[in-house]
Enzyme design. Structure first.
Site, mmCIF file in Angstrom:
data_model
loop_
_atom_site.group_PDB
_atom_site.id
_atom_site.type_symbol
_atom_site.label_atom_id
_atom_site.label_comp_id
_atom_site.label_asym_id
_atom_site.label_seq_id
_atom_site.Cartn_x
_atom_site.Cartn_y
_atom_site.Cartn_z
ATOM 1 C CG ASP A 56 -13.442 3.819 3.219
ATOM 2 O OD1 ASP A 56 -13.039 2.705 3.607
ATOM 3 O OD2 ASP A 56 -14.349 3.961 2.376
ATOM 4 C CG ASP A 249 -12.629 -1.233 3.964
ATOM 5 O OD1 ASP A 249 -12.336 -0.032 4.144
ATOM 6 O OD2 ASP A 249 -13.786 -1.606 3.701
#
Length: 464
Positions: A56, A249
């Site tokens: 992440d 992201d």
């Protein structure tokens, strides 16, 4: 900036004298899919416990399930690790979807398909969670690769990658390839990918790498200049694309757009597609669109292009995704029908370049030179044809010199402001109580224009 030599320069092939950096060993070290995320196998503690960790780039804590959970097949049992050290610090992290609460500690980790050696890192054991671990996910924790500004409970918590850079003495750069283009979302969990720690692996991209500056080091915040649908400019003020930030992201599954931009994109796609009528539920994500399995609906939709500012601020480049990336097949719906979802959604606070776009590219997070690079990924192909493109340079004469607001309301700043205001309120309340206790004969010294009253009024107005 265009970097045609990235495959052969010292940065791309960086290696320490011991030869511990073997980027080819990191190729295909990820599994997963765009619907549930891409994960890396990691060994934690002594003796080692194997867990799958979600990659992440939109958060900064390294955390693993610390207790059994109905949606998790494995968890880290800290009591079984002789090297685990609890710091006794509670930590809570909230994401755009889901949250967890746990305890901060340290332990040793190794990455079987990563950098050779064991390293001591901060690790949060998750004791409670809500909508974080979901049914069917095959990962048991999360690896936050953003900057320490976002780390919880404070930026003093050294991030996983910062620890790796210090202890392994690797360059401050990592790169990411996610190979799920055209494959069913939430499939068998065998889609590949690569997380290269410490550099760039030339076999993972084609052509040139184009770099855009990191505007601010918290998320990987970049500057978006304009969007095109089917080659047609949306003609929005460029600040709309960066409201209130634009980030890269890997932990977000879709391409998320600020509401005004999302509405313009949907209208442009509907206008330029070859479909006469489309249910509004498809665009909002509440309905799927289905075609006969012999049909390929991608030819009905336009290409989507995102322009970013080059390192040379007077120039830009564009990354483009074909509909094979944003019209996404869903696994196993009916016998004769193949159903698809819309891989773009609206957002209230950011433009998020998530897996929908990232699956088309090899993305380089060059923290050392404060830039994010994009190159075409060889795995971004469907039926033998590439589904992503990079082109440039283009002039930026038609856009503002700065499309990003100079005022950033980061969460840490908001917390500081909140604490400061609460402290001020406490002081004022204490003063008022003292004033109430002072004998009446002394009270004539204070007028309606007194500083205390003004400050009280100001605070009340701020909190309205």
């Amino acid at each position: 900036q265009r970097d045609p030599s990235a495959g052969t320069d010292g940065l791309a092939l960086a290696s320490d004298p011991a030869g511990t950096l073997n980027f080819l060993a990191m190729v295909e070290n990820l599994q997963g899919d765009s619907g549930r995320g891409y994960y890396l196998e990691m060994l934690i503690g002594t003796p080692p416990q194997a867990l799958n960790i979600l990659v992440d780039t939109g958060s900064s804590n390294f955390a693993v399930a610390g207790v059994p959970d109905p949606d998790v097949t494995s968890y880290f049992n800290a009591e079984l690790s002789s090297t685990y050290r609890s710091q006794g610090i509670d930590v809570t992290v909230k994401y755009s979807q889901g949250s967890w609460t746990g305890v901060l500690g340290t332990d040793v980790i190794t990455i079987p398909k990563g950098i050779y050696g064991s390293y001591t890192v901060n690790i949060a054991t998750i004791l409670e969670s809500e909508n974080f671990f979901l049914p069917g996910v095959k990962w048991h924790g999360i690896l936050g690769l953003a900057y320490d500004t976002l780390a919880k409970p404070s930026s003093s918590v050294e991030t996983f990658f910062d620890s790796l850079v210090k202890q392994a003495k690797i360059p401050n750069i990592f790169s990411l390839q996610m190979c799920g283009a055209g494959l069913p979302v939430s499939g068998s969990g065998t889609n590949g990918g690569s997380l290269v720690l410490g550099g760039i692996e030339p076999s993972l991209y084609m052509g040139d790498i184009w770099y855009t500056p990191i505007k601010e080091e918290w998320y990987y915040q970049v500057e978006i200049l304009k969007l095109e649908v089917g080659g047609q400019n949306l003609q929005l003020d460029c600040r709309e694309y960066n409201a209130d930030k634009a980030i890269v992201d890997s932990g977000t599954t879709l391409l998320r757009l600020p509401e005004k931009v999302f509405s313009a994109v949907v209208q442009a796609i509907a206008r330029t597609s070859l479909i006469q009528e489309f249910s509004s539920g498809f665009w909002t994500g509440s309905q799927l669109a289905c075609w006969d399995k012999t049909e390929k609906p991608w030819a009905l939709f336009p290409k989507l292009s995102i322009y970013m500012r080059d390192e040379n601020s007077s120039r830009s480049f564009r990354i483009s995704i074909l509909p094979q990336l944003y019209i996404q097949p869903i696994l196993g719906i009916g016998e004769n029908l193949q159903c698809y979802r819309f891989g773009i959604s609206s957002s209230t606070n950011a433009l998020v370049i998530g897996a929908t776009v990232m699956e088309g590219f090899y993305v380089i997070f060059d923290r050392a030179q404060r830039r994010v690079g994009f190159a075409v990924s060889p795995c971004a192909e469907v039926d033998g044809f590439p589904v992503s493109e990079i082109e440039g340079p283009f002039t930026t004469a038609d856009v503002a010199t700065n499309c990003v607001s100079s005022v950033s309301f980061h969460e840490p700043v908001l917390w500081i402001a909140s604490y400061a205001l609460m402290s001020l309120c406490g002081v004022i309340l204490l003063v008022l109580i003292i004033l109430l206790l002072i004998p009446p004969r002394c009270q004539h010294r204070y007028t309606d224009n007194d500083v205390v009253n003004d400050e009280s009024s100001l605070v009340r107005h701020r909190w309205k």
